[in-house]
Design a protein around this motif. Structure first.
Motif, short mmCIF file in Angstrom:
data_model
loop_
_atom_site.label_atom_id
_atom_site.label_comp_id
_atom_site.label_asym_id
_atom_site.label_seq_id
_atom_site.Cartn_x
_atom_site.Cartn_y
_atom_site.Cartn_z
N LYS A 1 -2.13 18.40 8.03
CA LYS A 1 -1.32 18.24 6.82
C LYS A 1 0.13 17.86 7.15
N GLU A 2 0.57 18.19 8.37
CA GLU A 2 1.94 17.87 8.76
C GLU A 2 2.16 16.39 9.02
N ILE A 3 1.08 15.62 9.14
CA ILE A 3 1.22 14.17 9.36
C ILE A 3 0.55 13.38 8.24
N THR A 4 0.24 14.06 7.13
CA THR A 4 -0.44 13.43 5.99
C THR A 4 0.57 13.12 4.89
N GLY A 5 0.50 11.90 4.35
CA GLY A 5 1.39 11.51 3.27
C GLY A 5 0.92 12.01 1.92
N GLU A 6 1.66 11.69 0.88
CA GLU A 6 1.33 12.13 -0.48
C GLU A 6 0.01 11.53 -0.96
N ASN A 7 -0.37 10.40 -0.39
CA ASN A 7 -1.63 9.76 -0.79
C ASN A 7 -2.84 10.33 -0.05
N GLN B 1 -3.37 10.17 3.15
CA GLN B 1 -3.68 9.41 4.35
C GLN B 1 -2.72 9.77 5.49
N ILE B 2 -3.19 9.56 6.72
CA ILE B 2 -2.33 9.80 7.88
C ILE B 2 -1.17 8.81 7.84
N ARG B 3 0.04 9.31 7.99
CA ARG B 3 1.21 8.45 7.94
C ARG B 3 1.22 7.46 9.10
N LYS B 4 1.80 6.28 8.86
CA LYS B 4 1.89 5.24 9.87
C LYS B 4 2.70 5.75 11.06
#
Length: 265
Positions: free
Chosen positions: A151-157, A159-162
């Protein structure tokens, strides 16, 4: 006035680029010899692992991949075979400290400064690579720092952040080919020791004791002069300061010799 050796150490944030620069005949007008105790693969791996560790640490500033000494030689050394001189000085360091080196022997453009560039690694190769296998999924954020949960690298959508990374269970998440940096290479004691070792080595080919070099003592009455780098905007200012320092040193020489006429300082 007593003559002092010039042996200077600097940090290298781009060791591969620096090696290419000092060993290239195309980029060095007066390059006489080069020498290596390790191949290009060693330095490529060293640079990569250093950058990876620096990124994981989250430290600000530049990653230091290796270090370099510049060792000024007396002109008498131009009488000797360049390759033998370079290998002699490089192997002295390699055997004494047990780390890999790349070196080159140069003259500056005006042929007034005969000198060695000696690059060395602060790390050694491990006997066997240290490979770490993930026992569960491992997560890294955009900076390369390891985080505890997805969850610490997951965006609001959702998905895993770039720029973030997920290492799945059973995959390699970290590998090391090298030891950690040896802190002794950052110490004042080490720098002083190297200066003494190389000053003694230079003096082996100077028969007249009056012409032999000494390691500069920062607690002495003498003042050091500063090197003026290429395209330095403060060159005139530094040159004027150097002239004043040289005049002070000559005055100190005369004063000391008047008190101790048979002593060489």
């Amino acid at each position: 006035m007593a003559r002092h050796s010039f042996i200077q150490m600097s940090k290298l944030p781009n060791v591969k680029g620096r090696i290419s620069y000092i060993t290239s005949h195309a980029r060095q007008e007066n390059l006489y010899a080069t020498y290596r105790t390790a191949d290009n693969e060693f330095w490529k791996n060293l640079a990569r692992e250093s950058q990876q560790e620096f990124k994981r640490s989250g430290t600000e500033g530049k990653c230091i991949e290796a270090r370099e000494f510049i060792i000024a030689l007396l002109e008498i050394y131009t009488r000797y075979k360049p390759q033998e001189v370079l290998e002699d000085f490089t192997e002295e360091f390699h055997k004494r400290y047990g780390v890999e080196c790349v070196s080159a022997l140069h003259h500056n453009k005006r042929k007034t400064n005969y000198h060695i560039h000696l690059i060395f690694s602060e790390r050694k190769l491990l006997p066997e690579p240290d490979i770490k296998i993930a026992t569960r999924s491992v997560f890294y954020d955009e900076t390369g720092k390891r985080v505890r949960a997805k969850k610490e690298i997951t965006g609001e959508n959702g998905q895993i952040r770039k720029g973030c990374t997920v290492i799945k269970k059973g995959e390699i998440y970290e590998s090391h080919l090298f030891t950690v940096k040896d802190d002794k290479f950052k110490s004042e004691h080490f720098l002083r020791e190297v200066k003494e070792v190389y000053t003694d080595l230079i003096n082996r080919h100077i028969a007249d004791p009056e012409q032999q070099l000494k390691v500069f003592d920062k607690n002495s009455v003498y003042l050091t002069t500063k090197k003026i780098g290429k395209n330095n905007s403060k060159a005139a200012e530094i040159e004027a300061d150097n002239t004043a320092r040289q005049e002070w040193n000559r005055t100190a020489d005369m004063a000391l010799l008047s008190v101790f006429p048979k002593q060489r300082f």
